[in-house]
Scaffold this active site. Structure first.
Site, PDB file in Angstrom:
ATOM      1  N   CYS A  14     -86.040  15.652 -37.954  1.00  0.00           N
ATOM      2  CA  CYS A  14     -85.393  14.634 -37.127  1.00  0.00           C
ATOM      3  C   CYS A  14     -85.955  13.315 -36.858  1.00  0.00           C
ATOM      4  CB  CYS A  14     -85.501  15.250 -35.632  1.00  0.00           C
ATOM      5  SG  CYS A  14     -85.240  16.973 -35.782  1.00  0.00           S
ATOM      6  N   ARG A  39     -82.265  10.510 -42.994  1.00  0.00           N
ATOM      7  CA  ARG A  39     -83.195  11.534 -43.371  1.00  0.00           C
ATOM      8  C   ARG A  39     -82.324  12.893 -43.124  1.00  0.00           C
ATOM      9  NH1 ARG A  39     -88.429   9.800 -42.401  1.00  0.00           N
ATOM     10  NH2 ARG A  39     -88.949  11.918 -41.784  1.00  0.00           N
ATOM     11  N   TRP A  89     -81.880  17.800 -36.596  1.00  0.00           N
ATOM     12  CA  TRP A  89     -81.477  18.830 -37.685  1.00  0.00           C
ATOM     13  C   TRP A  89     -81.753  20.040 -37.074  1.00  0.00           C
ATOM     14  CZ3 TRP A  89     -83.540  22.256 -41.028  1.00  0.00           C
ATOM     15  CH2 TRP A  89     -83.130  22.598 -42.206  1.00  0.00           C
ATOM     16  N   ASN A 115     -89.660  15.811 -31.992  1.00  0.00           N
ATOM     17  CA  ASN A 115     -89.714  16.221 -33.563  1.00  0.00           C
ATOM     18  C   ASN A 115     -90.455  17.391 -33.566  1.00  0.00           C
ATOM     19  OD1 ASN A 115     -87.885  14.381 -33.901  1.00  0.00           O
ATOM     20  ND2 ASN A 115     -89.280  12.935 -35.489  1.00  0.00           N
ATOM     21  N   GLY A 116     -90.405  18.652 -34.377  1.00  0.00           N
ATOM     22  CA  GLY A 116     -91.346  19.426 -34.538  1.00  0.00           C
ATOM     23  C   GLY A 116     -90.775  20.812 -33.974  1.00  0.00           C
ATOM     24  N   GLU A 498     -84.747  16.924 -64.173  1.00  0.00           N
ATOM     25  CA  GLU A 498     -84.419  15.893 -63.293  1.00  0.00           C
ATOM     26  C   GLU A 498     -83.075  15.471 -63.322  1.00  0.00           C
ATOM     27  OE1 GLU A 498     -85.638  14.865 -60.461  1.00  0.00           O
ATOM     28  OE2 GLU A 498     -84.787  12.914 -60.225  1.00  0.00           O
ATOM     29  N   LYS A 502     -80.451  15.711 -60.234  1.00  0.00           N
ATOM     30  CA  LYS A 502     -79.540  14.589 -59.593  1.00  0.00           C
ATOM     31  C   LYS A 502     -78.245  14.763 -59.697  1.00  0.00           C
ATOM     32  CE  LYS A 502     -82.060  12.642 -58.005  1.00  0.00           C
ATOM     33  NZ  LYS A 502     -83.343  12.708 -57.844  1.00  0.00           N
ATOM     34  N   GLU A 505     -77.330  17.820 -56.784  1.00  0.00           N
ATOM     35  CA  GLU A 505     -77.632  17.294 -55.356  1.00  0.00           C
ATOM     36  C   GLU A 505     -76.451  16.384 -54.878  1.00  0.00           C
ATOM     37  OE1 GLU A 505     -81.310  15.579 -53.899  1.00  0.00           O
ATOM     38  OE2 GLU A 505     -81.421  14.667 -55.927  1.00  0.00           O
ATOM     39  N   HIS A 521     -82.272  31.954 -76.610  1.00  0.00           N
ATOM     40  CA  HIS A 521     -82.908  33.271 -75.752  1.00  0.00           C
ATOM     41  C   HIS A 521     -81.928  33.645 -74.855  1.00  0.00           C
ATOM     42  CE1 HIS A 521     -86.037  33.133 -78.638  1.00  0.00           C
ATOM     43  NE2 HIS A 521     -86.207  31.860 -78.474  1.00  0.00           N
ATOM     44  N   LYS A 620     -83.870  13.701 -46.132  1.00  0.00           N
ATOM     45  CA  LYS A 620     -84.778  12.983 -47.020  1.00  0.00           C
ATOM     46  C   LYS A 620     -86.129  13.568 -47.027  1.00  0.00           C
ATOM     47  CE  LYS A 620     -85.691   9.584 -49.662  1.00  0.00           C
ATOM     48  NZ  LYS A 620     -85.347   9.859 -51.246  1.00  0.00           N
TER      49      LYS A 620
HETATM   50  O1  M6R Z   1     -90.865  13.530 -50.326  1.00  0.00           O
HETATM   51  P1  M6R Z   1     -90.987  14.387 -51.574  1.00  0.00           P
HETATM   52  O2  M6R Z   1     -91.130  13.732 -52.732  1.00  0.00           O
HETATM   53  O3  M6R Z   1     -92.129  15.361 -51.249  1.00  0.00           O
HETATM   54  O4  M6R Z   1     -89.813  15.183 -51.468  1.00  0.00           O
HETATM   55  C1  M6R Z   1     -89.688  16.254 -52.359  1.00  0.00           C
HETATM   56  C2  M6R Z   1     -88.165  17.019 -52.546  1.00  0.00           C
HETATM   57  O5  M6R Z   1     -87.616  17.212 -51.126  1.00  0.00           O
HETATM   58  C3  M6R Z   1     -87.178  15.728 -53.011  1.00  0.00           C
HETATM   59  O6  M6R Z   1     -87.820  15.261 -54.354  1.00  0.00           O
HETATM   60  C4  M6R Z   1     -85.823  16.093 -53.090  1.00  0.00           C
HETATM   61  O7  M6R Z   1     -85.712  17.047 -54.076  1.00  0.00           O
HETATM   62  C5  M6R Z   1     -85.054  14.922 -53.660  1.00  0.00           C
HETATM   63  N1  M6R Z   1     -83.845  15.379 -52.808  1.00  0.00           N
HETATM   64  C6  M6R Z   1     -84.476  14.973 -54.720  1.00  0.00           C
HETATM   65  O8  M6R Z   1     -83.674  13.936 -55.260  1.00  0.00           O
END
Ligand code: M6R
Length: 625
Positions: A14, A39, A89, A115-116, A498, A502, A505, A521, A620
């Site tokens: 949040c 976020r 959130w 938050n929390g 990666e 990308k 997501e 395999h 985020k």
């Molecule tokens: O802040 P962090 O690097 O620890 O976050 C890790 C993952 O949540 C973050 O890399 C996530 O996979 C991203 N959305 C990737 O683009």
């Protein structure tokens, strides 16, 4: 016996913003929330006090819904020079208006944002209900509003009421509280959740993160666990949980407000991809001074003796940071001859690991707030390991656990999809590997070659960014695919993962990365004329191997795409689409090969009309387990 749950960090994604001063609060609150929007959240709200009465405004969904409500009542709301705001959130209770923050007590005089997670909220709620408190939401946060109100009834002092309330709360929190009877005052506190105070001229800002306030001030005070801060337009008072006065440290925030502007790009993601050449220059600056000078990492305290005694290195991370860690493993093992394990933090924390004082544990995180990685490094710290944190947020919770710190300085990354922070992490791993090799006394020509190549890397990335036509063409040709396979070998296996991450997501296309040798395999069974296979074919040890794996895929009619630094014309027969990038050594190639994959994902998502910067279901910083 498994030793789990050392200081478990449990928070929610949040955002908090607060303001007290001489300006109208509402625009500051809404701007602050907008800057935290990236976020991830599903409802929003503010509390203001325009004419001696605390008023709440809340909305489900996007912040614009709240802005629309505020606009209708703007004349009145804008009179308030104090206010608190929140984006939520949902964890406890659906993302409804009733569950949105701020929350209040029976009489409506207290307003609270949080938050929390309040872990003992059920017990507290039962107790408070027996005392006559009426709950209007399903949230854990509302218990705090009632609790503060009951303590205020006894003490008539808001700071003391908050202090006494936090003594009964278990869990993680950043709290921001106002009370109708305590004019022009905000009380804020935290435990295991970030919180800072921004200092202006006769005004104070409260925020859970820097972007909420950076437009207004670069002077800030970070609040530590269990500290309570009370601000009025012209005073700030910090105490600890025992009511002792504390002298807070005022810092200058290392961020520029411009980081929160798209600078003419359609999306933050595209802007951040284009920032990568400068990100590389920033990361190298001051650390790689000359080819024949050792790498300087000022905040790394690993000496020759510690390195000599090291048995192993364990790297913990999640998502994109995990992929950077995989490249890190490859290069540290290659250059330093130390065994390195890489593991998702969420797995590491639930098993018995061989971790001791002769283990170096590296936590990698853009945000420095990822709950699983924080827990993993805390568990390792409890076992006596040296903790090295690679993060974009040296002000984060994770950074505070570090014995050694590698700040990556990519600047604020707004897009949920990590791009420039991945680049910064990769470059940091190259520097760290060279640093460890040099500290150990390993003398290798390859180290000098790598340094030379790192210096010219930004120009090579710029070349890719200047010629995006092939990538756009490829994106257009493949944007209707339902699935995608990425194959690579060696150091670029992480690049394949990666690239796939990308794509999935931000475009929601099912994409998987495989080591090319594994294709036969099992995954090869999925290949037919509908399946795109993207081969990462960088010149080096495994080039021929991947080429032959690509031929195997082509023989099953897969639609082939090459990402390569080779100009071999034979590739034209095998591949329907070829994305060519400048030549680079195999060891450094992940830092170049990832750029077209970021762009490919971006353009596909853009063609599909997806919400590139804020993909569905994602936040985020993943601050929940
Ligand atoms: O802040 P962090 O690097 O620890 O976050 C890790 C993952 O949540 C973050 O890399 C996530 O996979 C991203 N959305 C990737 O683009």
């Amino acid at each position: 016996m498994l030793e789990l749950g050392v200081n478990r960090e449990v928070k929610i994604m949040c955002g908090i913003v607060g303001y007290v001063g001489n300006k109208s609060a509402v625009d500051i609150l809404l701007e602050g929330l907008t800057n935290l929007e990236y976020r991830g959240y599903d409802s929003a709200g503010i509390a203001v006090n325009p004419e001696g009465v605390v008023k709440l405004y809340k909305a489900e969904g996007k912040l614009q819904n709240l802005k629309d409500i505020v606009e209708k009542n703007y004349g009145e709301i804008s009179k308030s020079t104090i206010g608190i705001g929140h984006i939520r959130w949902a964890t406890h209770g659906a993302p409804t208006v009733a569950n949105a923050h701020p929350h209040t007590c029976n009489c409506g005089k207290v307003a609270i944002v949080h938050n929390g997670i309040i872990e003992n909220f059920k017990e507290l709620r039962e107790k408070l209900e027996k005392q006559g408190c009426t709950f209007r939401s399903q949230t854990d946060t509302e218990t705090v509003a009632h609790l503060v109100a009951t303590k205020f009834a006894q003490t008539k002092d808001l700071t003391e009421a908050v202090r006494l309330a936090t003594k009964e709360i278990e869990g993680a929190y950043a709290l921001c509280v106002i009370h109708q009877d305590v004019k022009n005052t905000i009380v804020a506190t935290r435990r295991n959740a970030p919180l800072l105070v921004g200092l202006g001229e006769n005004e104070y800002y409260i925020a859970s993160d820097v972007p909420a306030i950076i437009q207004h001030t670069k002077k800030a005070m970070y609040i530590d666990d269990n500290q309570i801060v009370t601000v009025t337009p012209n005073s700030i008072r910090l105490i600890d949980e025992e009511n002792n006065l504390i002298q807070g440290k005022i810092e200058t925030l290392p961020w520029e407000p411009v980081a929160l502007s798209k600078m003419g790009y359609k999306h933050f993601m595209l802007k951040e991809i284009h920032e990568q050449p400068d990100v590389v220059r920033n990361v190298l600056s001051g650390k790689l001074r000359a080819i024949d000078e050792p790498i300087t990492l000022n905040e790394v305290t690993l000496d020759k003796e510690t390195l000599k005694n090291l048995n192993r290195i364990q790297i913990v991370a999640c998502g994109t940071s995990l992929h950077a860690a995989m490249v890190g493993k490859y290069i540290i093992e290659d250059f330093c001859g130390i065994s390195v394990d890489v593991e998702p933090s969420s797995e590491y924390i639930y098993r018995k690991t061989i971790t001791d004082k002769n283990t170096l544990v590296i936590g990698v995180s853009q945000s420095g707030e990822t709950a699983d990685t924080i827990t993993a490094v805390r568990q390792a710290k409890a076992k006596g390991s040296h903790i090295l944190i690679v993060t974009n947020r040296p002000d984060s919770t994770m950074a505070r656990e570090a014995n050694s710190l590698v700040p990556v300085y990519a600047g604020i990354e707004v897009s949920v999809a990590a791009t420039k922070s991945y680049m910064a992490q990769l470059i940091s791993f190259y520097l760290l590997a060279i640093y460890i090799a040099e500290t150990k006394g390993v003398s290798k020509d390859e180290l000098s070659d790598l340094k030379r190549e790192l210096i010219v890397l930004p120009q090579k990335i710029e070349k890719i960014l200047a010629h995006k036509e092939d990538i756009q063409k490829c994106a257009r040709a493949f944007s209707s695919s339902k699935d995608f396979i990425f194959i690579a070998r060696g150091v670029n296996f992480a690049t394949a993962l990666e690239g796939a991450l990308k794509l999935k997501e931000i475009s929601y296309i099912n994409a998987t990365g495989y080591t090319a040798g594994e294709l036969k395999h099992g995954p090869i069974a999925m290949l037919d004329e509908t399946m795109p296979v993207l081969s990462i074919l960088m010149k080096g040890k495994v080039y021929d191997k991947i080429l032959s794996n690509s031929e195997e895929a082509r023989a099953r009619n897969a639609r082939m795409i090459a990402l390569t630094d080779s100009d071999d014309v034979k590739l034209n027969e095998l591949f329907e689409c070829i994305i060519r990038i400048p030549e680079i050594s195999e060891i450094l190639s992940p830092a170049l090969a990832v750029v077209p994959l970021q762009l490919l994902a971006y353009y596909i998502a853009e063609f599909l009309g997806k919400d590139v910067d804020q993909p569905r279901n994602l936040a985020k910083s993943v601050t929940v387990e």
